[in-house]
Motif scaffolding. Structure first.
Motif, mmCIF file in Angstrom:
data_model
loop_
_atom_site.group_PDB
_atom_site.id
_atom_site.type_symbol
_atom_site.label_atom_id
_atom_site.label_comp_id
_atom_site.label_asym_id
_atom_site.label_seq_id
_atom_site.Cartn_x
_atom_site.Cartn_y
_atom_site.Cartn_z
ATOM 1 N N LEU A 270 56.615 -37.945 -106.580
ATOM 2 C CA LEU A 270 55.898 -37.240 -105.520
ATOM 3 C C LEU A 270 55.346 -38.261 -104.536
ATOM 4 C CD1 LEU A 270 53.866 -34.666 -107.662
ATOM 5 C CD2 LEU A 270 56.015 -34.269 -106.429
ATOM 6 N N ALA A 271 55.825 -38.180 -103.303
ATOM 7 C CA ALA A 271 55.312 -39.018 -102.217
ATOM 8 C C ALA A 271 54.955 -38.085 -101.062
ATOM 9 C CB ALA A 271 56.352 -40.060 -101.802
ATOM 10 N N THR A 272 54.170 -37.059 -101.399
ATOM 11 C CA THR A 272 53.932 -35.932 -100.503
ATOM 12 C C THR A 272 52.774 -36.148 -99.533
ATOM 13 O OG1 THR A 272 52.758 -34.966 -102.400
ATOM 14 C CG2 THR A 272 54.962 -34.141 -101.940
ATOM 15 N N GLY A 273 51.986 -37.209 -99.736
ATOM 16 C CA GLY A 273 50.989 -37.607 -98.756
ATOM 17 C C GLY A 273 49.825 -36.652 -98.610
ATOM 18 N N LEU A 274 49.224 -36.691 -97.437
ATOM 19 C CA LEU A 274 48.071 -35.848 -97.122
ATOM 20 C C LEU A 274 48.074 -35.525 -95.637
ATOM 21 C CD1 LEU A 274 45.817 -37.763 -95.518
ATOM 22 C CD2 LEU A 274 45.391 -38.605 -97.805
ATOM 23 N N THR A 275 47.201 -34.615 -95.258
ATOM 24 C CA THR A 275 47.037 -34.237 -93.856
ATOM 25 C C THR A 275 45.587 -34.418 -93.454
ATOM 26 O OG1 THR A 275 48.829 -32.607 -93.976
ATOM 27 C CG2 THR A 275 47.259 -32.382 -92.157
ATOM 28 N N ASN A 276 45.349 -35.147 -92.372
ATOM 29 C CA ASN A 276 43.999 -35.265 -91.833
ATOM 30 C C ASN A 276 43.579 -33.950 -91.191
ATOM 31 O OD1 ASN A 276 45.206 -38.322 -91.169
ATOM 32 N ND2 ASN A 276 43.162 -38.277 -92.047
ATOM 33 N N ARG A 277 42.342 -33.564 -91.388
ATOM 34 C CA ARG A 277 41.817 -32.372 -90.716
ATOM 35 C C ARG A 277 41.529 -32.711 -89.262
ATOM 36 N NH1 ARG A 277 37.717 -31.349 -95.681
ATOM 37 N NH2 ARG A 277 39.324 -30.830 -97.230
ATOM 38 N N ARG A 278 42.056 -31.879 -88.376
ATOM 39 C CA ARG A 278 41.934 -32.145 -86.944
ATOM 40 C C ARG A 278 40.710 -31.463 -86.355
ATOM 41 N NH1 ARG A 278 47.799 -31.769 -84.000
ATOM 42 N NH2 ARG A 278 48.971 -33.143 -85.379
ATOM 43 N N PRO A 279 40.175 -32.006 -85.280
ATOM 44 C CA PRO A 279 39.106 -31.295 -84.560
ATOM 45 C C PRO A 279 39.670 -30.074 -83.861
ATOM 46 C CG PRO A 279 39.790 -33.239 -83.339
ATOM 47 C CD PRO A 279 40.522 -33.291 -84.649
ATOM 48 N N ALA A 280 38.797 -29.132 -83.537
ATOM 49 C CA ALA A 280 39.221 -27.900 -82.862
ATOM 50 C C ALA A 280 39.556 -28.204 -81.411
ATOM 51 C CB ALA A 280 38.113 -26.855 -82.944
ATOM 52 N N MET A 281 40.853 -28.229 -81.107
ATOM 53 C CA MET A 281 41.311 -28.449 -79.745
ATOM 54 C C MET A 281 42.773 -28.052 -79.646
ATOM 55 S SD MET A 281 41.590 -32.648 -79.661
ATOM 56 C CE MET A 281 42.165 -32.707 -77.961
ATOM 57 N N ASP A 282 43.263 -27.917 -78.449
ATOM 58 C CA ASP A 282 44.656 -27.546 -78.225
ATOM 59 C C ASP A 282 45.589 -28.559 -78.904
ATOM 60 O OD1 ASP A 282 46.734 -26.009 -76.476
ATOM 61 O OD2 ASP A 282 47.154 -28.142 -76.163
ATOM 62 N N PRO A 283 46.523 -28.102 -79.738
ATOM 63 C CA PRO A 283 47.393 -29.027 -80.473
ATOM 64 C C PRO A 283 48.176 -29.981 -79.574
ATOM 65 C CG PRO A 283 47.582 -26.821 -81.383
ATOM 66 C CD PRO A 283 46.778 -26.697 -80.123
ATOM 67 N N GLU A 284 48.661 -29.477 -78.443
ATOM 68 C CA GLU A 284 49.444 -30.330 -77.544
ATOM 69 C C GLU A 284 48.566 -31.418 -76.926
ATOM 70 O OE1 GLU A 284 52.238 -29.923 -73.546
ATOM 71 O OE2 GLU A 284 51.947 -28.185 -74.865
ATOM 72 N N LEU A 285 47.356 -31.044 -76.510
ATOM 73 C CA LEU A 285 46.424 -32.035 -75.973
ATOM 74 C C LEU A 285 46.054 -33.060 -77.040
ATOM 75 C CD1 LEU A 285 43.901 -30.013 -73.762
ATOM 76 C CD2 LEU A 285 45.621 -31.662 -73.001
ATOM 77 N N HIS A 286 45.875 -32.579 -78.275
ATOM 78 C CA HIS A 286 45.565 -33.480 -79.383
ATOM 79 C C HIS A 286 46.645 -34.538 -79.541
ATOM 80 C CE1 HIS A 286 46.013 -34.774 -83.586
ATOM 81 N NE2 HIS A 286 44.707 -34.705 -83.662
ATOM 82 N N ASP A 287 47.896 -34.101 -79.568
ATOM 83 C CA ASP A 287 48.998 -35.040 -79.800
ATOM 84 C C ASP A 287 49.159 -36.020 -78.642
ATOM 85 O OD1 ASP A 287 49.337 -33.722 -82.166
ATOM 86 O OD2 ASP A 287 51.159 -32.647 -81.573
ATOM 87 N N GLU A 288 48.918 -35.539 -77.428
ATOM 88 C CA GLU A 288 48.979 -36.446 -76.277
ATOM 89 C C GLU A 288 47.879 -37.493 -76.355
ATOM 90 O OE1 GLU A 288 48.744 -33.979 -72.834
ATOM 91 O OE2 GLU A 288 50.751 -33.113 -73.103
ATOM 92 N N ALA A 289 46.680 -37.064 -76.738
ATOM 93 C CA ALA A 289 45.563 -37.997 -76.873
ATOM 94 C C ALA A 289 45.806 -38.984 -78.002
ATOM 95 C CB ALA A 289 44.270 -37.221 -77.114
ATOM 96 N N LEU A 290 46.416 -38.519 -79.073
ATOM 97 C CA LEU A 290 46.742 -39.393 -80.202
ATOM 98 C C LEU A 290 47.716 -40.486 -79.773
ATOM 99 C CD1 LEU A 290 46.210 -39.496 -83.357
ATOM 100 C CD2 LEU A 290 48.418 -38.338 -83.581
ATOM 101 N N ALA A 291 48.720 -40.107 -78.991
ATOM 102 C CA ALA A 291 49.717 -41.072 -78.530
ATOM 103 C C ALA A 291 49.112 -42.132 -77.621
ATOM 104 C CB ALA A 291 50.851 -40.340 -77.809
ATOM 105 N N LYS A 292 48.039 -41.762 -76.909
ATOM 106 C CA LYS A 292 47.381 -42.704 -75.997
ATOM 107 C C LYS A 292 46.302 -43.547 -76.680
ATOM 108 C CE LYS A 292 47.944 -39.580 -72.023
ATOM 109 N NZ LYS A 292 47.213 -38.680 -71.099
ATOM 110 N N GLY A 293 46.034 -43.274 -77.936
ATOM 111 C CA GLY A 293 44.969 -43.996 -78.621
ATOM 112 C C GLY A 293 43.584 -43.471 -78.304
ATOM 113 N N LEU A 294 43.501 -42.293 -77.703
ATOM 114 C CA LEU A 294 42.205 -41.686 -77.407
ATOM 115 C C LEU A 294 41.635 -41.004 -78.643
ATOM 116 C CD1 LEU A 294 43.010 -40.127 -73.911
ATOM 117 C CD2 LEU A 294 41.882 -42.297 -74.402
ATOM 118 N N ILE A 295 42.499 -40.535 -79.524
ATOM 119 C CA ILE A 295 42.109 -40.025 -80.836
ATOM 120 C C ILE A 295 42.740 -40.939 -81.873
ATOM 121 C CG2 ILE A 295 42.285 -38.124 -82.474
ATOM 122 C CD1 ILE A 295 42.358 -36.190 -80.169
ATOM 123 N N ARG A 296 41.939 -41.360 -82.826
ATOM 124 C CA ARG A 296 42.402 -42.246 -83.898
ATOM 125 C C ARG A 296 41.868 -41.714 -85.229
ATOM 126 N NH1 ARG A 296 43.989 -47.297 -81.698
ATOM 127 N NH2 ARG A 296 43.478 -47.539 -79.486
#
Length: 306
Positions: free
Chosen positions: A108-134
């Motif tokens: 089993l190498a099934t990992g985990l999922t971080n709980r995200r803050p309440a925000m638009d998923p697309e905006l979240h992923d864009e911010a993650l890619a820019k290093g604004l969310i870590r």
């Protein structure tokens, strides 16, 4: 030696699962990796502490390289989310919707999922890619050195993350996600001693732009260079439960020092196992697990090359 379809089935195609598959294939074992395509490593815009990559490497490129390396040694990779596992004669049967497949051993190498803050998923992923969310101060705290950082969290976990980040920058704010902070006297003293600002929630909105990210609360809108959600995580242990593995009192999946669970033939490595959630650590556990699997299989009968 066995009537199994595979000597080992690896569930999860992140750094741990793929590394283990490479080891197992190089032991001349028949290996299947079933991966749902949601490795947390893919979130990483650029890792600077993955050994051997001066200048860093993106998570997606690292996974591509690992898959290519596994392919060199004949590892079979299937895309799917395993939903069923059960003990069977001489191993385990798994299913991801394409019919049951049998393996003598399962990792089993099934990992985990971080709980995200309440925000638009697309905006979240864009911010993650820019290093604004870590999500990992151990991984990338260095990148926020002397920057303005917000930690979304409260309680002992939020305080611990804010204090950890305080060693990188003097500009740390701890923002309660759902309402006023509820901190013990000891935690309030710790925060004050470190010069960490407290901001009561709830977080009404989280809005990134090109270079900063803003959090609106009932009192103020604060702007940061990066924010760290300290909201906890969900470990993917459902398959371990189905297989009958024993759990610790806190719900985590314990393994021995060779990555064996309590169920014979069932192993675990990477973030699904309680420990340091780092690529290098997951890779190390994978090497231990794969070698243990090989040696445990050899106890059933000699692994002889024809």
């Amino acid at each position: 030696m066995t009537t199994s379809d595979y000597d080992c089935i690896v569930i999860g195609g992140g750094p741990a699962g793929l590394t283990a598959s490479i080891y197992l294939a190089r032991f001349h074992l028949a290996v299947l990796v079933v991966d749902g395509g949601a490795s947390r490593a893919a979130w990483i815009p650029r890792s600077h502490n993955c050994p051997g990559f001066p200048g860093g490497i993106s998570g997606t490129e690292l996974l591509e390289r690992l898959r290519a390396q596994a392919d060199e040694f004949g590892v079979k990779l299937e895309t799917g989310i395993v939903t069923k596992i059960k003990q069977a004669a001489d191993g385990f049967t798994i299913d991801w919707g394409s019919g049951p497949v049998h393996g003598t051993a399962v990792l089993l190498a099934t990992g985990l999922t971080n709980r995200r803050p309440a925000m638009d998923p697309e905006l979240h992923d864009e911010a993650l890619a820019k290093g604004l969310i870590r999500y990992c101060p151990v991984c990338d705290g260095y990148e926020v050195t002397d920057r303005k950082v917000g930690v979304v969290g409260t309680g002992p976990h939020g305080v611990a993350e804010a204090v950890f980040l305080r060693s990188y920058t003097a500009q740390v704010t701890l923002i309660a996600p759902d309402g006023p902070h509820e901190l013990s006297a000891a935690d309030r003293c710790r925060v004050a001693h470190c010069g960490i600002r407290l901001l009561d929630g709830p977080c009404r909105s989280i809005t990134p732009d090109e270079t900063t990210i803003a959090i609106a609360t009932p009192v103020v809108t604060a702007t940061f260079d990066s924010i760290y959600p300290a909201l906890g995580s969900d470990i993917h242990v459902e398959l371990a439960r189905q297989a009958g593995a024993e759990f610790a009192g806190d719900g985590t999946l314990p393994v021995d020092r060779h990555q064996r669970t309590s169920v014979a033939g069932l192993y675990a490595a990477g973030d699904v196992v309680l420990g340091l959630d780092q690529i290098s650590h997951a890779i190390g556990e994978a090497g231990v697990a794969a070698t243990t699997i090989r040696n445990d299989l050899a106890e059933r009968g000699p692994l002889l090359r024809s």
